[in-house]
Design an enzyme around this catalytic site. Structure first.
Site, PDB file in Angstrom:
ATOM      1  N   GLU A  13       2.506   0.807  -8.670  1.00  0.00           N
ATOM      2  CA  GLU A  13       2.986  -0.396  -9.477  1.00  0.00           C
ATOM      3  C   GLU A  13       2.721  -0.194 -11.105  1.00  0.00           C
ATOM      4  OE1 GLU A  13       4.098  -2.866  -8.082  1.00  0.00           O
ATOM      5  OE2 GLU A  13       2.931  -3.413  -6.410  1.00  0.00           O
TER       6      GLU A  13
ATOM      7  N   ASP B 287       3.983   6.231   1.519  1.00  0.00           N
ATOM      8  CA  ASP B 287       3.026   5.128   1.488  1.00  0.00           C
ATOM      9  C   ASP B 287       2.735   4.724   2.895  1.00  0.00           C
ATOM     10  OD1 ASP B 287       5.423   3.990   1.475  1.00  0.00           O
ATOM     11  OD2 ASP B 287       4.996   3.196  -0.596  1.00  0.00           O
TER      12      ASP B 287
END
Ligand code: PGA
Length: 260
Positions: free
Chosen positions: A143, A67
């Site tokens: 998330e 990421d």
């Protein structure tokens, strides 16, 4: 199910995983490692750097990061481009041209996910993916609520993740709100997942990921969908596992031929 290895310390975990990676690279110098950021994988990188110093040649290995923040310049010290360069590329002597990190800058951020997916596919994917886990169960920046089928894309960080990561920045306001992250579906394509976790604060997320129900609310539980997963934890991070006795028994009776 995931193989769970309970070790005495972070350093022991780092040595165990790094020995395995070094052997893979010795057998296939063009091996592709999936690298993670955060404090968790640091003992692995430190142990890999010791292998590099002892003569293991990492110069032809490739790496793909999980990421990147959106909107931080690549040369910002906390961009994951910088972090991976500092913690992995330089100490291991990797060829920077073979180290890939999603593009969180520039005007074309909307296509960053697609471009990263294409680069991974063209390369032929990742052999072993290192993973940490957040206290809320996130892996990479997926998330809670992330789809198990998700691919690399732009995500909004939770306020909790921004607060957790504010320690690396001058203030909370400096922590980006968006990121570009491999999806759970991307991560599940790697050949072998190695998740590490240390400390009591991770115990609940580890137990829920390894033993709990599959749930988008617990992104770490996606590892249950993969056929080859190794979870390496210290005693504190293992403390909520219901079947810890079985994992210890399996570990004590692990066949020598099996490897990690
Ligand atoms: P940490 O972060 O390794 O710094 O604990 C893990 C994560 O948020 O994925």
């Amino acid at each position: 199910m995931a193989e769970v290895l309970i070790v005495d310390s972070k350093e022991a975990a780092g040595a165990l995983v790094a020995d395995h990676i070094a052997a893979l690279v010795a057998a296939d110098p063009q091996f592709t490692l999936g690298v993670a950021t955060g404090s968790t994988p640091l003992p692995v990188y430190q142990a890999l750097a010791a292998h590099a110093a002892a003569g293991v040649d990492f110069t032809r290995m490739s790496a793909f990061a999980l990421d990147e923040y959106v909107g931080l310049a690549e040369d910002h010290p906390e961009s994951y481009h910088s972090v991976i360069a500092r913690e992995v590329t330089v100490p291991l002597g990797l060829d920077p041209a073979r180290v890939h990190v999603p593009d969180g800058t520039g005007g074309d951020v909307a296509t960053a996910g697609e471009r990263y997916e294409a680069a991974m596919t063209e390369h032929g994917g990742v052999g072993l993916q290192l993973l940490g886990i957040g206290t809320d169960g996130h892996i990479a920046f997926n998330e809670p609520g992330s789809s198990f089928g998700s691919l690399t894309r732009i995500k909004t960080l939770t306020e909790q993740t921004r607060v957790d990561n504010a320690r690396f920045f001058d203030s909370l306001d400096d922590v980006p709100i968006h990121c570009v992250t491999q999806g759970l579906g991307t991560i599940l394509r790697a050949g072998h997942l190695v998740m590490l976790a240390f400390g009591e604060g991770k115990a609940e997320a580890v137990a829920a990921s390894v033993e709990g129900p599959l749930s988008a609310g617990m992104p770490g539980s996606a590892i249950q969908l993969h056929s080859h997963v190794t979870v390496v934890v210290d005693e504190a991070a293992a403390s909520r596992l219901q079947h810890a006795d079985y994992y210890r028994y399996s570990q004590a009776n692990k066949p020598a031929w099996q490897g990690l």
